[in-house]
Design an enzyme around this catalytic site. Structure first.
Site, PDB file in Angstrom:
ATOM      1  N   GLY A 144      -1.624  -2.129   4.978  1.00  0.00           N
ATOM      2  CA  GLY A 144      -0.731  -1.388   4.092  1.00  0.00           C
ATOM      3  C   GLY A 144      -0.631   0.099   4.326  1.00  0.00           C
ATOM      4  O   GLY A 144       0.410   0.699   4.054  1.00  0.00           O
ATOM      5  N   GLU A 160      -5.934   5.102   2.474  1.00  0.00           N
ATOM      6  CA  GLU A 160      -5.609   3.824   1.836  1.00  0.00           C
ATOM      7  C   GLU A 160      -4.192   3.870   1.268  1.00  0.00           C
ATOM      8  O   GLU A 160      -3.715   4.940   0.876  1.00  0.00           O
ATOM      9  CB  GLU A 160      -6.635   3.565   0.719  1.00  0.00           C
ATOM     10  N   ASP A 163      -6.093   0.298  -6.698  1.00  0.00           N
ATOM     11  CA  ASP A 163      -5.681  -0.503  -7.843  1.00  0.00           C
ATOM     12  C   ASP A 163      -6.899  -0.730  -8.742  1.00  0.00           C
ATOM     13  O   ASP A 163      -7.250   0.131  -9.545  1.00  0.00           O
ATOM     14  CB  ASP A 163      -5.086  -1.808  -7.304  1.00  0.00           C
ATOM     15  N   LYS A 183      -3.139   3.273  -9.290  1.00  0.00           N
ATOM     16  CA  LYS A 183      -2.804   2.618 -10.564  1.00  0.00           C
ATOM     17  C   LYS A 183      -4.027   2.705 -11.469  1.00  0.00           C
ATOM     18  O   LYS A 183      -4.784   1.751 -11.594  1.00  0.00           O
ATOM     19  CB  LYS A 183      -2.481   1.144 -10.353  1.00  0.00           C
ATOM     20  N   PHE A 216       4.003  -4.326  -9.286  1.00  0.00           N
ATOM     21  CA  PHE A 216       3.850  -4.777  -7.911  1.00  0.00           C
ATOM     22  C   PHE A 216       4.811  -3.979  -7.037  1.00  0.00           C
ATOM     23  O   PHE A 216       6.028  -4.022  -7.240  1.00  0.00           O
ATOM     24  CB  PHE A 216       4.127  -6.274  -7.783  1.00  0.00           C
ATOM     25  N   VAL A 217       4.271  -3.218  -6.083  1.00  0.00           N
ATOM     26  CA  VAL A 217       5.088  -2.339  -5.249  1.00  0.00           C
ATOM     27  C   VAL A 217       5.086  -2.796  -3.795  1.00  0.00           C
ATOM     28  O   VAL A 217       4.140  -3.437  -3.327  1.00  0.00           O
ATOM     29  CB  VAL A 217       4.606  -0.866  -5.334  1.00  0.00           C
ATOM     30  N   ASP A 267       3.402  -4.569   1.598  1.00  0.00           N
ATOM     31  CA  ASP A 267       4.208  -5.753   1.831  1.00  0.00           C
ATOM     32  C   ASP A 267       4.520  -6.543   0.570  1.00  0.00           C
ATOM     33  O   ASP A 267       3.893  -6.383  -0.464  1.00  0.00           O
ATOM     34  CB  ASP A 267       3.515  -6.675   2.830  1.00  0.00           C
ATOM     35  N   ARG A 286       7.461  -4.279   4.809  1.00  0.00           N
ATOM     36  CA  ARG A 286       6.619  -3.125   5.144  1.00  0.00           C
ATOM     37  C   ARG A 286       7.454  -2.008   5.777  1.00  0.00           C
ATOM     38  O   ARG A 286       7.088  -0.845   5.718  1.00  0.00           O
ATOM     39  CB  ARG A 286       5.515  -3.519   6.127  1.00  0.00           C
TER      40      ARG A 286
END
Length: 177
Positions: free
Chosen positions: A47, A102, A106, A134, A155-156, A162, A168
């Site tokens: 990510g 990162e 979360d 978050k 949810f992003v 992804d 992505r």
């Protein structure tokens, strides 16, 4: 599921210009903080790869890079809570000034695991740069020294993050309802 190249309709919408402006600000801050130290930036795959690449370019100083990969999600939208190291580092950390890059902090579970794991390798310093945070989802409090954006619990995807291994490559971050 097929990739969507249209923004979602959720509460998080960070466009390309906003992303680039914030990454450039973080790069400037890191350049000041690590001037003359040759920091070692570790990208958490998959990510963070876009954020990492843009951040490295924005810093504009001598530095080295490495990559590691964990898994706690699989194809799910929620973390399983169990962190597995999928790809380890290629270079030693002893005595290095390390910045862990990162995509999103979360629950804090993965970051807590990584900070413990990397601390055991003897870096001179260890800091965290996260594109997104978050805080409402935290189960374990972890430091985020360089933060792009604080977002709500949504949810992003996009800009490296992804949606079922797709999207992505979107140049922005969006979310679903």
């Amino acid at each position: 599921m097929t990739g969507s190249h249209q923004p979602g309709s959720g509460p998080v919408q960070i466009n390309q210009a906003q992303l680039q402006a914030r990454v450039n600000e973080l790069g400037t801050q890191l350049r000041r903080d690590y001037q003359g130290q040759e920091p070692h930036l570790i990208c958490v795959l998959n990510g963070a790869f876009m954020f990492h690449a843009d951040l490295v370019r924005a810093m504009g100083i001598a530095l080295t890079v490495d990559f590691l990969q964990t898994s706690s999600y699989g194809d799910a939208k929620q973390s399983s809570g169990e962190v597995k190291l999928v790809k380890d580092l290629s270079f030693p950390l002893s005595g290095r000034h390390v910045v862990l890059v990162e995509d999103i902090v979360d629950t804090g579970i993965t970051m807590h695991y990584l900070l413990g794991y990397l601390s055991g390798r003897g870096p001179a310093s260890l800091k965290v740069a996260a594109l997104l945070s978050k805080p409402s989802r935290r189960k374990i409090e972890v430091p985020v020294d360089y933060l792009g954006f604080t977002i709500p619990d949504a949810f992003v995807y996009g800009y490296g993050l992804d949606r079922g291994q797709l999207d992505r490559n979107l140049p922005f971050i969006t979310s679903q309802e």
